[in-house]
Enzyme design. Structure first.
Site, PDB file in Angstrom:
ATOM      1  N   GLY A 168      57.575 -68.659  44.325  1.00  0.00           N
ATOM      2  CA  GLY A 168      57.867 -68.174  43.116  1.00  0.00           C
ATOM      3  C   GLY A 168      57.076 -69.107  42.165  1.00  0.00           C
ATOM      4  N   GLY A 226      55.711 -67.691  38.167  1.00  0.00           N
ATOM      5  CA  GLY A 226      57.094 -67.520  37.130  1.00  0.00           C
ATOM      6  C   GLY A 226      56.935 -68.540  36.055  1.00  0.00           C
ATOM      7  CD  GLN A 227      60.772 -69.670  31.484  1.00  0.00           C
ATOM      8  OE1 GLN A 227      61.852 -69.080  31.760  1.00  0.00           O
ATOM      9  NE2 GLN A 227      60.986 -69.760  30.098  1.00  0.00           N
ATOM     10  CB  ILE A 281      55.107 -61.575  45.492  1.00  0.00           C
ATOM     11  CG1 ILE A 281      55.340 -61.712  44.109  1.00  0.00           C
ATOM     12  CG2 ILE A 281      55.961 -62.285  46.542  1.00  0.00           C
ATOM     13  CD1 ILE A 281      56.536 -60.821  43.945  1.00  0.00           C
ATOM     14  CB  ILE A 294      61.756 -64.958  48.677  1.00  0.00           C
ATOM     15  CG1 ILE A 294      62.939 -66.100  49.136  1.00  0.00           C
ATOM     16  CG2 ILE A 294      62.116 -64.079  47.946  1.00  0.00           C
ATOM     17  CD1 ILE A 294      63.514 -66.789  48.015  1.00  0.00           C
ATOM     18  CE1 TYR A 300      69.384 -65.216  37.400  1.00  0.00           C
ATOM     19  CE2 TYR A 300      70.991 -65.838  35.813  1.00  0.00           C
ATOM     20  CZ  TYR A 300      69.858 -66.202  36.379  1.00  0.00           C
ATOM     21  OH  TYR A 300      69.146 -67.328  36.151  1.00  0.00           O
ATOM     22  CE  LYS A 316      69.957 -67.938  39.772  1.00  0.00           C
ATOM     23  NZ  LYS A 316      68.715 -68.431  40.916  1.00  0.00           N
TER      24      LYS A 316
HETATM   25  N1  SER Z   1      67.806 -67.684  31.244  1.00  0.00           N
HETATM   26  C1  SER Z   1      68.641 -67.090  32.153  1.00  0.00           C
HETATM   27  C2  SER Z   1      68.970 -65.706  31.747  1.00  0.00           C
HETATM   28  O1  SER Z   1      68.896 -65.231  30.535  1.00  0.00           O
HETATM   29  C3  SER Z   1      69.824 -67.577  32.401  1.00  0.00           C
HETATM   30  O2  SER Z   1      69.899 -68.610  33.374  1.00  0.00           O
HETATM   31  O3  SER Z   1      68.967 -64.653  32.551  1.00  0.00           O
END
Ligand code: SER
Length: 320
Positions: free
Chosen positions: A8, A11-12, A34, A54, A142, A146
Site C-alpha cells: 500500500g 496510499g496516504q 496494486i 495483499i 472498518y 481492525k
Molecule cells: N482516519 C480513519 C478513518 O477516518 C480512522 O482511522 O477512517
C-alpha cells in the site's frame, strides 16, 4: 542495511513512509502497489517497486523472498466510511489480506507493522481519555477488521513468535497523498478549501471531538515502535497514540488565525457522523509513552502553520 516491504505504498501513509524509510535505511525499501495505483515521481525513482496485491499470498511471498525482506509495513486498508459501503471488500483486504501477510511473515521470519485505529472503539467504550486496555466493540466493518487484526497479530506473536507491532492511529492529516473515504478526512479537506479560498462544507457536526495527528508524527510512531526494544513492550497490538483532539469549530478557528476570510458551513453526513459519534473524544496514550517513549511533536497550531505553507507551495506548483 535493512530490507523493508511497504504494502500500500501509494496510499496516504505509504507515500510518505516509503520515502522516509529510504532516507533512514540503505537496504531494499520496496514500494508495493496494486495496478491502478502505481508509484510515480520520487517514490518511483528512489527505489524498487513491485506489484503486491495483499489478497495474493504468493505474490507477497515472492517479493519477500526476492528482496530478503525483514520488515513488512502492511498499509493496505479501506477507511471507515468506504468500508461501510464495501464491507465484503473491506474484510477481504483487512482480514484475509492480513492473514496472508502474517503467514508470509511466519515463514520468512519478518517483523510486521499493521496500523490499527481509533475505529476499534465503539459506543460502550469510555469516551474521554480512552484507556489502552478497554472495551473494543465497534459496529463498523472498518472497526471489526481492525479489532480482528489486533487479535490476529497478537495471536501470531504469541503462537509463532512473529514480531507484530501496531498503533491505533487517530485521524491523520497530511498534504502529500489524500486519504480515501475516512471519517476524519474533513480535517484534511478543510485545509485544501482554506488554501483555495473556498467555503468549506463540513460533514461532521460542531462539538464532535476526535483524536488527530500530523503525518510527520505518524511516521515517527510507525518507525519508532518497530525500532523499540522488544524487552520493554508489554503491549503490542495495538498502542493508543494521539497528538491532539479537536472538533470542527476548533480547527476552523485555528485556520482563521492565518486566513481570516475563511468561511465554513455544516452539511452533516449521517454515515460519517454516526461513525464519529461512536469513536472516542480523546485517547490516553500513556502506555506508548512509557513502553517506547512515544512523544508527538506537532500540536494543532504548529500543524496548521505547516499544512498551510506546504499546501500553498504545492497547489501553486500544480495549478496550470
Ligand atoms: N482516519 C480513519 C478513518 O477516518 C480512522 O482511522 O477512517
Amino acid at each position: 542495511m535493512k530490507n523493508v516491504l511497504i504494502i500500500g505504498s501509494t496510499g496516504q501513509i505509504g507515500t510518505e513512509l516509503t520515502l522516509e524509510l529510504r532516507k533512514r535505511y540503505n537496504g531494499n525499501i520496496v514500494a508495493g502497489y496494486i495496478p491502478g495505483a502505481e508509484p510515480a515521481g520520487e517514490l518511483l525513482e528512489t527505489g524498487p517497486a513491485e506489484i503486491v496485491d495483499i489478497t495474493n499470498g504468493e505474490q507477497i511471498a515472492d517479493v519477500v523472498s526476492k528482496y530478503k525482506i525483514e520488515t513488512i509495513y502492511n498499509l493496505a486498508a479501506l477507511l471507515s466510511a468506504v468500508a461501510e459501503i464495501k464491507p465484503q471488500l473491506a474484510w477481504k483486504v483487512g482480514m484475509d489480506g492480513l492473514f496472508n501477510v502474517l503467514e508470509v511473515a511466519r515463514q520468512y521470519k519478518c517483523a510486521v507493522f499493521t496500523p490499527s485505529s481509533i475505529g476499534v472503539f465503539g459506543n460502550n467504550t469510555p469516551k474521554d481519555k480512552t484507556p489502552q486496555d478497554t472495551i473494543r466493540n465497534p459496529r463498523t466493518m472498518y472497526g471489526v477488521t481492525k479489532v480482528g487484526g489486533e487479535l490476529l497479530s497478537d495471536y501470531y506473536y504469541i503462537r509463532f513468535g512473529v514480531d507484530t507491532r501496531s498503533v491505533r492511529f487517530p485521524g491523520l492529516i497530511s498534504y502529500t497523498a489524500p486519504p480515501g473515504g475516512g471519517t476524519t478526512d474533513y480535517a484534511v479537506d478543510i485545509y485544501y478549501s482554506a488554501i483555495r479560498n473556498e467555503r468549506f462544507v463540513c460533514p461532521i457536526a460542531a462539538g464532535t471531538f476526535m483524536d488527530m495527528m500530523y503525518m510527520p508524527d505518524a511516521l515517527k510512531a510507525a518507525i519508532q515502535l518497530m525500532e523499540a526494544d522488544p524487552a520493554r513492550l508489554v503491549h503490542r497490538n495495538a498502542f493508543n497514540v494521539t497528538a491532539m483532539s479537536f472538533d470542527p469549530e476548533i480547527i476552523y478557528k485555528n485556520i482563521r488565525k492565518y486566513i481570516p476570510g475563511f468561511t465554513m458551513e455544516y452539511n452533516v453526513d449521517q454515515l460519517r457522523q454516526s461513525i464519529a459519534d461512536s469513536w472516542p473524544n480523546s485517547l490516553d496514550d500513556t502506555c506508548a509513552r512509557e513502553e517506547w517513549d512515544w512523544q508527538p511533536a506537532y500540536d494543532l497550531d504548529m500543524m496548521t502553520q505547516d499544512m498551510l505553507s506546504k499546501l500553498k507551495a504545492r497547489i501553486q506548483v500544480t495549478l496550470p
